[in-house]
Design a protein around this motif. Sequence first.
Motif, PDB file in Angstrom:
ATOM      1  N   ALA A 160       3.489 -29.574  -5.775  1.00 16.27           N
ATOM      2  CA  ALA A 160       2.535 -30.553  -5.259  1.00 16.27           C
ATOM      3  C   ALA A 160       3.164 -31.942  -5.206  1.00 16.27           C
ATOM      4  CB  ALA A 160       1.277 -30.569  -6.117  1.00 16.27           C
ATOM      5  N   ALA A 161       3.939 -32.284  -6.229  1.00 15.93           N
ATOM      6  CA  ALA A 161       4.616 -33.588  -6.246  1.00 15.93           C
ATOM      7  C   ALA A 161       5.621 -33.681  -5.110  1.00 15.93           C
ATOM      8  CB  ALA A 161       5.304 -33.806  -7.596  1.00 15.93           C
ATOM      9  N   GLN A 162       6.362 -32.614  -4.876  1.00 16.39           N
ATOM     10  CA  GLN A 162       7.335 -32.632  -3.776  1.00 16.39           C
ATOM     11  C   GLN A 162       6.633 -32.815  -2.440  1.00 16.39           C
ATOM     12  OE1 GLN A 162      10.559 -32.973  -4.657  1.00 16.39           O
ATOM     13  NE2 GLN A 162       9.471 -32.953  -6.613  1.00 16.39           N
ATOM     14  N   LEU A 163       5.519 -32.140  -2.239  1.00 14.34           N
ATOM     15  CA  LEU A 163       4.765 -32.283  -1.006  1.00 14.34           C
ATOM     16  C   LEU A 163       4.256 -33.723  -0.853  1.00 14.34           C
ATOM     17  CD1 LEU A 163       3.378 -31.188   1.538  1.00 14.34           C
ATOM     18  CD2 LEU A 163       1.483 -30.444   0.060  1.00 14.34           C
ATOM     19  N   ALA A 164       3.648 -34.261  -1.894  1.00 10.84           N
ATOM     20  CA  ALA A 164       3.083 -35.612  -1.814  1.00 10.84           C
ATOM     21  C   ALA A 164       4.157 -36.646  -1.512  1.00 10.84           C
ATOM     22  CB  ALA A 164       2.368 -35.960  -3.125  1.00 10.84           C
ATOM     23  N   PHE A 165       5.257 -36.609  -2.263  1.00 11.23           N
ATOM     24  CA  PHE A 165       6.257 -37.667  -2.152  1.00 11.23           C
ATOM     25  C   PHE A 165       7.205 -37.491  -0.964  1.00 11.23           C
ATOM     26  CE2 PHE A 165       5.271 -37.753  -6.819  1.00 11.23           C
ATOM     27  CZ  PHE A 165       4.465 -38.882  -6.742  1.00 11.23           C
ATOM     28  N   SER A 166       7.390 -36.274  -0.477  1.00  9.55           N
ATOM     29  CA  SER A 166       8.265 -36.091   0.690  1.00  9.55           C
ATOM     30  C   SER A 166       7.499 -36.217   1.998  1.00  9.55           C
ATOM     31  CB  SER A 166       8.987 -34.737   0.622  1.00  9.55           C
ATOM     32  OG  SER A 166       8.059 -33.681   0.750  1.00  9.55           O
ATOM     33  N   SER A 167       6.188 -35.987   1.969  1.00 10.68           N
ATOM     34  CA  SER A 167       5.392 -36.031   3.195  1.00 10.68           C
ATOM     35  C   SER A 167       4.443 -37.218   3.253  1.00 10.68           C
ATOM     36  CB  SER A 167       4.580 -34.737   3.333  1.00 10.68           C
ATOM     37  OG  SER A 167       5.433 -33.626   3.403  1.00 10.68           O
ATOM     38  N   ASN A 168       4.446 -38.048   2.211  1.00 13.10           N
ATOM     39  CA  ASN A 168       3.541 -39.208   2.158  1.00 13.10           C
ATOM     40  C   ASN A 168       2.096 -38.803   2.421  1.00 13.10           C
ATOM     41  OD1 ASN A 168       5.627 -40.920   1.532  1.00 13.10           O
ATOM     42  ND2 ASN A 168       5.965 -41.547   3.641  1.00 13.10           N
ATOM     43  N   CYS A 169       1.618 -37.866   1.622  1.00 17.39           N
ATOM     44  CA  CYS A 169       0.248 -37.394   1.779  1.00 17.39           C
ATOM     45  C   CYS A 169      -0.421 -37.267   0.413  1.00 17.39           C
ATOM     46  CB  CYS A 169       0.219 -36.053   2.522  1.00 17.39           C
ATOM     47  SG  CYS A 169       1.042 -34.712   1.659  1.00 17.39           S
ATOM     48  N   ALA A 170      -1.718 -37.084   0.433  1.00 17.51           N
ATOM     49  CA  ALA A 170      -2.488 -36.896  -0.798  1.00 17.51           C
ATOM     50  C   ALA A 170      -2.549 -35.417  -1.137  1.00 17.51           C
ATOM     51  CB  ALA A 170      -3.885 -37.470  -0.635  1.00 17.51           C
ATOM     52  N   VAL A 171      -2.240 -35.108  -2.399  1.00 15.09           N
ATOM     53  CA  VAL A 171      -2.245 -33.729  -2.876  1.00 15.09           C
ATOM     54  C   VAL A 171      -2.959 -33.702  -4.220  1.00 15.09           C
ATOM     55  CG1 VAL A 171      -0.834 -31.734  -3.517  1.00 15.09           C
ATOM     56  CG2 VAL A 171      -0.007 -33.321  -1.766  1.00 15.09           C
ATOM     57  N   ALA A 172      -3.835 -32.729  -4.399  1.00 11.08           N
ATOM     58  CA  ALA A 172      -4.521 -32.555  -5.674  1.00 11.08           C
ATOM     59  C   ALA A 172      -4.194 -31.189  -6.242  1.00 11.08           C
ATOM     60  CB  ALA A 172      -6.026 -32.702  -5.499  1.00 11.08           C
ATOM     61  N   VAL A 173      -3.850 -31.172  -7.523  1.00 13.39           N
ATOM     62  CA  VAL A 173      -3.698 -29.925  -8.260  1.00 13.39           C
ATOM     63  C   VAL A 173      -4.972 -29.758  -9.074  1.00 13.39           C
ATOM     64  CG1 VAL A 173      -2.425 -28.669 -10.019  1.00 13.39           C
ATOM     65  CG2 VAL A 173      -1.200 -30.152  -8.405  1.00 13.39           C
ATOM     66  N   LEU A 174      -5.685 -28.675  -8.817  1.00  9.26           N
ATOM     67  CA  LEU A 174      -6.912 -28.392  -9.541  1.00  9.26           C
ATOM     68  C   LEU A 174      -6.597 -27.411 -10.661  1.00  9.26           C
ATOM     69  CD1 LEU A 174      -9.403 -27.959  -6.547  1.00  9.26           C
ATOM     70  CD2 LEU A 174      -8.628 -30.054  -7.672  1.00  9.26           C
ATOM     71  N   LEU A 175      -6.815 -27.846 -11.889  1.00  8.76           N
ATOM     72  CA  LEU A 175      -6.552 -27.017 -13.066  1.00  8.76           C
ATOM     73  C   LEU A 175      -7.852 -26.303 -13.438  1.00  8.76           C
ATOM     74  CD1 LEU A 175      -4.478 -29.563 -15.176  1.00  8.76           C
ATOM     75  CD2 LEU A 175      -3.609 -27.750 -13.676  1.00  8.76           C
ATOM     76  N   SER A 176      -7.873 -25.011 -13.261  1.00  4.00           N
ATOM     77  CA  SER A 176      -9.057 -24.196 -13.511  1.00  4.00           C
ATOM     78  C   SER A 176      -9.623 -24.446 -14.907  1.00  4.00           C
ATOM     79  CB  SER A 176      -8.681 -22.722 -13.365  1.00  4.00           C
ATOM     80  OG  SER A 176      -9.669 -21.891 -13.910  1.00  4.00           O
ATOM     81  N   GLN A 177     -10.943 -24.358 -15.017  1.00  2.71           N
ATOM     82  CA  GLN A 177     -11.583 -24.527 -16.312  1.00  2.71           C
ATOM     83  C   GLN A 177     -11.151 -23.445 -17.303  1.00  2.71           C
ATOM     84  OE1 GLN A 177     -15.769 -25.275 -16.021  1.00  2.71           O
ATOM     85  NE2 GLN A 177     -15.944 -25.816 -18.166  1.00  2.71           N
ATOM     86  N   ARG A 178     -10.703 -22.312 -16.813  1.00  3.86           N
ATOM     87  CA  ARG A 178     -10.205 -21.254 -17.712  1.00  3.86           C
ATOM     88  C   ARG A 178      -8.984 -21.724 -18.499  1.00  3.86           C
ATOM     89  NH1 ARG A 178     -11.091 -15.800 -17.686  1.00  3.86           N
ATOM     90  NH2 ARG A 178     -12.832 -15.141 -16.425  1.00  3.86           N
TER      91      ARG A 178
END
Length: 176
Positions: A149-167
């Motif tokens: 997700a970090a690579q996508l955000a910083f190489s593509s200049n876009c917003a990315v969210a990682v959703l950590l499951s409640q489990r």
Amino acid sequence: MKIEPTPRLWPGEIFQALKRSDVRQVAYVPDAGHVELIASCEADPGMSAVSLTTEEEGVAMLAGAWLGGDRGALLMQSSGVGNCINMLSVPLHCRMPLLMIVTMRGEWGEFNPWQLPMGQNAERVLQDMGVYIHRANHAEEVGQIVYAAAQLAFSSNCAVAVLLSQRLLGFKDWSK
């Protein structure tokens, strides 16, 4: 016999993924799900960890960090997604990266009915705002997902969210 909980290794893996991605600024609203990660960020002399009063401040802070040459990440709970909606237009229209790591509520084993609306709708709301979503449901995948997700955000200049499951956070039994 008292049974000790198994230590959670994935917060350390998130921290390592942030380090590998050269994240230097971490904005967060205090959250029990992120407590270990926040402590690691605060202890690292190469990172600046800033406690916020509300999540949208983090979007603005990280936009400024990017303009100043630093990479950053925003840590929050799914209930905070609703607080960010208007500010999410900044990274979208300015083509700035935004990496968000969101601990989910309102899912598996939730005890608090106030958490249900955003917990059930956070992913959809983020997608509607143009945010790319990566979801982590199993501890062994968290580090890789955050790094990707970090690579996508910083190489593509876009917003990315990682959703950590409640489990991943564990079941809270308040019935006793």
